[in-house]
Design a protein around this motif. Structure first.
Motif, PDB file in Angstrom:
ATOM      1  N   ALA A   1      38.080  38.363  47.339  1.00 24.38           N
ATOM      2  CA  ALA A   1      39.034  37.581  46.545  1.00 24.38           C
ATOM      3  C   ALA A   1      39.365  38.333  45.266  1.00 24.38           C
ATOM      4  N   ALA A   2      40.467  37.958  44.635  1.00 19.83           N
ATOM      5  CA  ALA A   2      40.862  38.575  43.373  1.00 19.83           C
ATOM      6  C   ALA A   2      41.557  37.554  42.493  1.00 19.83           C
ATOM      7  N   ILE A   3      41.566  37.867  41.193  1.00 18.09           N
ATOM      8  CA  ILE A   3      42.241  37.012  40.225  1.00 18.09           C
ATOM      9  C   ILE A   3      43.006  37.912  39.269  1.00 18.09           C
ATOM     10  N   SER A   4      44.180  37.471  38.853  1.00 14.48           N
ATOM     11  CA  SER A   4      45.006  38.270  37.955  1.00 14.48           C
ATOM     12  C   SER A   4      44.377  38.348  36.574  1.00 14.48           C
ATOM     13  N   TRP A   5      44.921  39.220  35.750  1.00 12.91           N
ATOM     14  CA  TRP A   5      44.342  39.403  34.422  1.00 12.91           C
ATOM     15  C   TRP A   5      44.458  38.145  33.565  1.00 12.91           C
ATOM     16  N   THR A   6      45.486  37.337  33.791  1.00 15.82           N
ATOM     17  CA  THR A   6      45.627  36.091  33.031  1.00 15.82           C
ATOM     18  C   THR A   6      44.902  34.930  33.688  1.00 15.82           C
ATOM     19  N   GLY A   7      44.539  35.096  34.935  1.00 15.49           N
ATOM     20  CA  GLY A   7      43.948  33.986  35.678  1.00 15.49           C
ATOM     21  C   GLY A   7      44.975  33.095  36.347  1.00 15.49           C
ATOM     22  N   SER A   8      46.254  33.449  36.228  1.00 18.44           N
ATOM     23  CA  SER A   8      47.311  32.575  36.747  1.00 18.44           C
ATOM     24  C   SER A   8      47.538  32.735  38.239  1.00 18.44           C
ATOM     25  N   SER A   9      47.083  33.826  38.823  1.00 19.55           N
ATOM     26  CA  SER A   9      47.230  34.011  40.266  1.00 19.55           C
ATOM     27  C   SER A   9      45.917  34.433  40.885  1.00 19.55           C
ATOM     28  N   THR A  10      45.711  34.002  42.119  1.00 19.23           N
ATOM     29  CA  THR A  10      44.524  34.354  42.874  1.00 19.23           C
ATOM     30  C   THR A  10      44.934  34.807  44.270  1.00 19.23           C
ATOM     31  N   ASP A  11      44.030  35.510  44.902  1.00 17.77           N
ATOM     32  CA  ASP A  11      44.285  36.011  46.256  1.00 17.77           C
ATOM     33  C   ASP A  11      42.977  35.979  47.015  1.00 17.77           C
ATOM     34  N   TYR A  12      43.028  35.590  48.277  1.00 15.23           N
ATOM     35  CA  TYR A  12      41.821  35.456  49.074  1.00 15.23           C
ATOM     36  C   TYR A  12      41.986  36.159  50.414  1.00 15.23           C
ATOM     37  N   ALA A  13      40.959  36.892  50.796  1.00 12.15           N
ATOM     38  CA  ALA A  13      40.933  37.462  52.139  1.00 12.15           C
ATOM     39  C   ALA A  13      40.605  36.371  53.136  1.00 12.15           C
ATOM     40  N   ASN A  14      41.039  36.576  54.366  1.00  6.68           N
ATOM     41  CA  ASN A  14      40.822  35.541  55.388  1.00  6.68           C
ATOM     42  C   ASN A  14      39.348  35.289  55.667  1.00  6.68           C
TER      43      ASN A  14
END
Length: 131
Positions: free
Chosen positions: A49-62
């Protein structure tokens, strides 16, 4: 370069939860998207998983989507990974890394291979799940 310290791992039973922490050593940590990854001796490092520098976006692997939540507290230079419904196959060393370039969205991390040479790692934190 920022130093990273991961913590929060441990031995849990299947179905339990854990919250991992990734602390950056200085305030530049706030300028970078941060990702969590995991690795075992049998498997190459995997993006979780990842999170943007501001925390406003996230991303998740399946592979853990729906069971993990990534968040960050920039006042304390910390990124968290809340993991729920853990299963034995989730056992691994979990590590975090900032994205190689600042001011990016979370999705940027999904485009780099998990073993990209510009990622930086701490010592990781061991998660063990008993069935």
């Amino acid at each position: 370069q920022v130093q990273l310290v991961e913590s929060g791992g441990g031995l849990v039973q299947a179905g339990d939860s854990l919250r991992l922490s990734c602390v950056g050593s200085d305030n530049t940590f706030r300028d970078y998207a941060v990702g969590w990854f995991r690795q075992t001796p049998e498997r190459e490092r995997e993006y979780v998983a990842a999170i943007s520098w501001t925390g406003s976006s996230t991303d998740y692997a399946n592979l853990m989507k729906g069971r993990v939540t990534i968040s960050r507290d920039n006042a304390n230079n910390t990124v968290y990974l809340q993991m729920n419904a853990l299963a034995p196959e989730d056992a691994a060393v979990y590590s975090c890394s900032p994205f190689p370039h600042p001011y990016t969205t979370a999705g940027a991390m999904g485009f780099l291979p998990a073993n990209h040479p510009h990622y930086r790692w701490g010592q990781g934190t061991q998660v063990t799940v008993s069935s």
